[in-house]
Design a protein around this motif. Structure first.
Motif, PDB file in Angstrom:
ATOM      1  N   PHE A  33     -57.126 -87.280  -8.172  1.00 61.53           N
ATOM      2  CA  PHE A  33     -55.717 -86.922  -8.032  1.00 61.53           C
ATOM      3  C   PHE A  33     -54.943 -87.427  -9.254  1.00 61.53           C
ATOM      4  O   PHE A  33     -55.458 -88.241 -10.033  1.00 61.53           O
ATOM      5  CB  PHE A  33     -55.128 -87.549  -6.762  1.00 61.53           C
ATOM      6  N   THR A  39     -53.983 -92.745  -4.446  1.00 55.28           N
ATOM      7  CA  THR A  39     -55.406 -92.974  -4.697  1.00 55.28           C
ATOM      8  C   THR A  39     -55.551 -93.689  -6.039  1.00 55.28           C
ATOM      9  O   THR A  39     -56.344 -94.620  -6.198  1.00 55.28           O
ATOM     10  CB  THR A  39     -56.173 -91.628  -4.695  1.00 55.28           C
ATOM     11  N   GLY A  68     -57.375 -80.379  -4.424  1.00 56.34           N
ATOM     12  CA  GLY A  68     -57.419 -81.325  -3.304  1.00 56.34           C
ATOM     13  C   GLY A  68     -58.554 -82.324  -3.376  1.00 56.34           C
ATOM     14  O   GLY A  68     -59.084 -82.734  -2.352  1.00 56.34           O
ATOM     15  N   SER A  69     -58.978 -82.693  -4.565  1.00 51.96           N
ATOM     16  CA  SER A  69     -60.019 -83.689  -4.895  1.00 51.96           C
ATOM     17  C   SER A  69     -61.382 -83.087  -5.215  1.00 51.96           C
ATOM     18  O   SER A  69     -62.273 -83.790  -5.690  1.00 51.96           O
ATOM     19  CB  SER A  69     -60.183 -84.791  -3.823  1.00 51.96           C
ATOM     20  N   ASN A  89     -62.537 -91.907  -3.661  1.00 52.86           N
ATOM     21  CA  ASN A  89     -61.864 -90.811  -2.948  1.00 52.86           C
ATOM     22  C   ASN A  89     -61.502 -91.265  -1.544  1.00 52.86           C
ATOM     23  O   ASN A  89     -61.985 -92.278  -1.059  1.00 52.86           O
ATOM     24  CB  ASN A  89     -62.742 -89.556  -2.906  1.00 52.86           C
ATOM     25  N   GLY A  92     -60.434 -87.236   2.386  1.00 56.80           N
ATOM     26  CA  GLY A  92     -60.796 -85.871   1.986  1.00 56.80           C
ATOM     27  C   GLY A  92     -62.306 -85.662   1.971  1.00 56.80           C
ATOM     28  O   GLY A  92     -62.785 -84.549   2.211  1.00 56.80           O
ATOM     29  N   SER A 158     -56.531 -82.162   0.744  1.00 55.74           N
ATOM     30  CA  SER A 158     -56.035 -83.526   0.502  1.00 55.74           C
ATOM     31  C   SER A 158     -55.501 -84.126   1.803  1.00 55.74           C
ATOM     32  O   SER A 158     -55.320 -83.439   2.810  1.00 55.74           O
ATOM     33  CB  SER A 158     -54.925 -83.496  -0.549  1.00 55.74           C
ATOM     34  N   GLY A 182     -51.466 -84.021  -6.960  1.00 52.47           N
ATOM     35  CA  GLY A 182     -51.489 -85.346  -6.354  1.00 52.47           C
ATOM     36  C   GLY A 182     -50.113 -85.557  -5.768  1.00 52.47           C
ATOM     37  O   GLY A 182     -49.191 -84.765  -6.035  1.00 52.47           O
TER      38      GLY A 182
END
Ligand code: ASP
Length: 324
Positions: A33, A39, A68-69, A89, A92, A158, A182
């Motif tokens: 992100f 994060t 979304g990661s 992470n 997610g 996310s 993010g």
């Protein structure tokens, strides 16, 4: 055959020697992100706490945001499995396999699990110009503004996306999702009034709530928090959203195939970092709880993620909230 065995033995000896020297150069922790978000904040505090138990090596946070990661996680899944590229992470990892149909990695088999770092509640916050001042007034505002509400998120899959979807289902209100890389850029737009609402970790929202740059309405845990700044916020459950509960956790991962001697060194260092009083103090000040249970072990971490996938999959499916 003899030659092949000899080569295998040489390769094993080289890997062993490298594992013994680990770490001998900077380690990258990929954060999937944008910089400045929750994060990222956990990763930077953790990098500092890990440095000493890893012999003073430099630990660099590498922001690889998007999708979304998925983009950052996929980068680590494909990285050289030598311990120098890690992933931090959040939840997610357990919701993306259900939320997103084509994830470019397999959560259960493409990573070595290095330990859970913390648990973080979320808060429902709004732009500062929101006319509501408590959850009751906010729900009246939501009811009066159906079809016109913009809800930020950090991309499909996310934590803010998950929380926002559950919130829309619980309030039976469709909102317009506004994705960012993010929640750091999302909260900037929230402060500017470009979006109306955001559900985000306390590790990102606490400083903004304290500075009164956003309005906070509720927490997503099933109990109120004890952090002085957040202790007066009601839970969404007590505000009438039965069963609403989301807590975000963060975990550390290496690419599958990283030598066991290396993953052990990292896990040992992580367990030292998680007891570091400075790290604990910083995290607690932001409403997070540093992990202190069986999930700090690789096996416990993996079992927990597998259980979280099983827990979230039916909830996500029942809410009918997938994305492609
Ligand atoms: N809080 C974000 C999310 O919604 C991620 C981030 O920006 O760190 O998942």
């Amino acid at each position: 055959m003899k030659k092949l065995l000899a080569l295998t033995a040489i390769a094993a000896a080289v890997v062993g020697a490298h594992a013994q020297d680990f770490p001998s150069k900077p380690i990258n922790i990929v954060v999937p992100f944008a910089a400045g978000g929750p994060t990222d904040r956990v990763a930077r505090d953790l990098a500092e706490a890990l440095r000493k138990p890893l012999g003073g090596v430099s630990i660099v946070v590498d922001n690889v945001p998007g999708a979304g990661s998925s983009i950052g996680a996929a980068k680590v899944a494909r990285a050289n499995p030598d311990g120098y590229t890690l992933l931090l992470n959040h939840i997610g990892m357990s919701t993306i396999p259900t939320l997103v149909r084509n994830v470019p990695f397999k959560v259960e088999t493409d990573f070595e699990y290095l330990g859970i770092v913390n648990d973080v509640p979320m808060t429902l916050i709004s732009k500062p110009s929101m006319q509501a001042n408590n959850y009751k007034e906010l729900s009246a505002w939501i009811a009066a503004n159906k079809g016109k509400i913009n809800l930020g998120n950090a991309g499909v899959g996310s934590a803010s996306h998950l929380c926002g979807l559950l919130f829309q289902t619980a309030t039976k209100t469709e909102m317009t999702p506004v994705p960012y890389k993010g929640t750091a850029p999302a909260i900037t737009d929230l402060i500017g009034g470009q979006i109306d609402l955001l559900c985000d970790q306390t590790t990102n929202t606490s400083p903004q709530i304290e500075a009164k740059k956003v309005k906070a309405f509720a927490v997503t845990t099933n109990k109120r928090l004890t952090t002085p700044l957040l202790k007066d916020l009601p839970t969404l459950q007590e505000s009438g959203l039965k069963d609403f509960q989301v807590t975000i956790w963060h975990g550390l991962y290496a690419p599958k195939g990283t030598p066991a001697a290396v993953t052990k060194k990292i896990n040992d260092a992580l367990k030292v970092a998680l007891k570091d009083p400075d790290f604990i103090k910083k995290q607690e000040g932001l409403g997070a709880v540093v992990a202190n249970d069986g999930r700090v072990e690789p096996d416990g971490h993996k079992k927990f993620v597998v259980a979280e996938i099983a827990k979230w999959s039916p909830i996500i499916k029942a809410a009918g909230v997938y994305a492609d």
